[in-house]
Structures are given as C-alpha cells and as structure tokens.
Motif scaffolding. Structure first.
Motif, short mmCIF file in Angstrom:
data_model
loop_
_atom_site.label_atom_id
_atom_site.label_comp_id
_atom_site.label_asym_id
_atom_site.label_seq_id
_atom_site.Cartn_x
_atom_site.Cartn_y
_atom_site.Cartn_z
N MET A 105 0.82 -1.19 0.00
CA MET A 105 0.00 0.00 0.00
C MET A 105 0.87 1.26 0.00
SD MET A 105 -3.21 -1.01 2.43
CE MET A 105 -3.82 0.62 2.35
N LEU A 106 2.00 1.19 0.67
CA LEU A 106 2.89 2.34 0.71
C LEU A 106 3.45 2.64 -0.68
CD1 LEU A 106 4.26 4.50 2.42
CD2 LEU A 106 6.08 2.87 2.90
N VAL B 217 1.93 2.10 -3.57
CA VAL B 217 0.88 2.75 -4.35
C VAL B 217 0.73 4.20 -3.90
CG1 VAL B 217 -1.61 2.74 -4.81
CG2 VAL B 217 -0.34 0.60 -4.82
N ALA B 218 0.80 4.44 -2.59
CA ALA B 218 0.68 5.81 -2.08
C ALA B 218 1.81 6.70 -2.61
CB ALA B 218 0.68 5.79 -0.55
N LEU B 219 3.02 6.16 -2.66
CA LEU B 219 4.14 6.96 -3.17
C LEU B 219 3.97 7.27 -4.66
CD1 LEU B 219 7.17 5.36 -1.32
CD2 LEU B 219 6.29 7.68 -1.06
N LEU B 220 3.48 6.31 -5.43
CA LEU B 220 3.24 6.57 -6.85
C LEU B 220 2.16 7.62 -7.05
CD1 LEU B 220 3.45 2.99 -8.39
CD2 LEU B 220 5.08 4.86 -8.64
N LEU B 221 1.11 7.57 -6.23
CA LEU B 221 0.05 8.57 -6.34
C LEU B 221 0.56 9.96 -5.92
CD1 LEU B 221 -3.03 6.57 -5.01
CD2 LEU B 221 -2.54 7.27 -7.36
N CYS B 222 1.42 9.99 -4.91
CA CYS B 222 2.01 11.28 -4.50
C CYS B 222 2.89 11.86 -5.60
CB CYS B 222 2.81 11.11 -3.21
SG CYS B 222 1.80 10.89 -1.76
N ALA B 223 3.64 11.00 -6.27
CA ALA B 223 4.49 11.48 -7.36
C ALA B 223 3.64 12.07 -8.48
CB ALA B 223 5.35 10.33 -7.89
N VAL C 131 12.13 10.62 -6.79
CA VAL C 131 12.38 9.78 -5.62
C VAL C 131 11.13 9.00 -5.24
CG1 VAL C 131 12.90 9.85 -3.15
CG2 VAL C 131 14.27 11.18 -4.74
N PHE C 132 9.96 9.67 -5.17
CA PHE C 132 8.71 8.99 -4.83
C PHE C 132 8.38 7.90 -5.85
CE2 PHE C 132 6.34 12.35 -2.08
CZ PHE C 132 7.29 12.19 -1.09
N MET D 129 7.94 2.18 -6.91
CA MET D 129 8.16 1.01 -7.77
C MET D 129 8.93 -0.09 -7.04
SD MET D 129 6.51 1.49 -10.47
CE MET D 129 7.10 0.12 -11.43
N VAL D 130 9.92 0.31 -6.25
CA VAL D 130 10.69 -0.69 -5.48
C VAL D 130 9.78 -1.40 -4.49
CG1 VAL D 130 12.47 -0.93 -3.71
CG2 VAL D 130 12.95 0.35 -5.77
N LEU D 131 8.94 -0.65 -3.79
CA LEU D 131 8.05 -1.27 -2.80
C LEU D 131 7.01 -2.16 -3.45
CD1 LEU D 131 7.54 1.65 -0.29
CD2 LEU D 131 8.83 -0.45 0.06
N LEU D 132 6.58 -1.85 -4.66
CA LEU D 132 5.61 -2.69 -5.35
C LEU D 132 6.21 -3.97 -5.90
CD1 LEU D 132 3.41 -0.14 -7.30
CD2 LEU D 132 2.78 -1.51 -5.33
#
Length: 132
Positions: free
Chosen positions: A1-2, A4-10, A35-36, A41-44
């Motif tokens: 989930m984190l 996806v949240a980072l991709l949406l923030c980017a 960076v986001f 992408m790494v977390l996914l």
C-alpha cells in the motif's frame, strides 16, 4: 500500500499549480517526484526474501507435510509423515503439538481459529493418540 501511495504522491505533485511556484521549487518538485516514483516502484516489486515454512495436514492422504519456500519462491517438501506414524498429538486452544513414537516433540504449530482446532482433531482422531 505504501508503494501505491508513493506513486500517487508522485503523480499528485504534478497537479499542483506551477505558475505560482518559484523556479527553484520546480526543480525540487522534479527531484521529489523522481524519488517517490522509484521508491514506490521498489516497494511494489519487492518480494519477501526470507524463506517460510508451512505445515499442511492432508485429510485425503491422511498425512502431514512440511513445506519450505526458499528465497526464489520455490516450494519444497522437507517432511512427509503419515498420521499413523506419529506418536501422539496434543491440541491446546492455541497450538497443536506433535510427538514422535518415543515421546519427543516433533514440532509445535500455532492454530489460528477454534474451527481449525476442531477440524484437525477430527482428522487426527483414530490415527493418532490425542493427549489431554
């Protein structure tokens, strides 16, 4: 989930009004977006790297199997025992303990629900002596 949240923030950073931003802030926004995006992408795409062990009770073959997943995701059977080859079993409210014929503890498995405890008791009764 984190991730996806980072991709949406980017992506959301590009929806901000850029006309009112200072030119130096625009450069920082690009850097934060990059960076986001890469962290997301790494977390996914990351997989758990630690091997896992799973205990399976097979009611059809009436056997116990211990499976281990290695870091590449391959599953191997490391132990297979028929129920009648076990010495005894003790079912508590939270765990099941399986014993060898000589009385030594083979292993202990946590039980998640009361229903799984009752199903396991039904499977083992008749083949394995149940201790109280």
């Amino acid at each position: 989930m984190l991730g996806v949240a980072l991709l949406l923030c980017a992506a959301g950073l590009w929806m901000m009004n850029a006309e009112m931003m200072h030119p130096g802030d625009k450069v920082i926004r690009v850097g934060v977006c990059v960076v986001f995006f890469f962290l997301g992408m790494v977390l996914l795409t990351i997989r758990p790297l630690r091997p896992g062990t799973e205990v399976c009770f097979d009611p059809v073959r009436r056997e116990l199997r211990v499976l281990r997943t290695n870091s590449q995701g391959a599953v191997r059977t490391i132990l297979r025992r028929r129920y009648d080859s076990l010495g005894a079993a003790r079912l508590t409210s939270a765990t099941v303990q399986l014993f060898e014929a000589d009385g030594s503890l083979l292993f202990e498995v946590p039980l998640s629900t009361v229903q799984s405890r009752s199903l396991l008791r039904d499977q083992l009764s008749g083949s394995v002596p149940l201790l109280t």
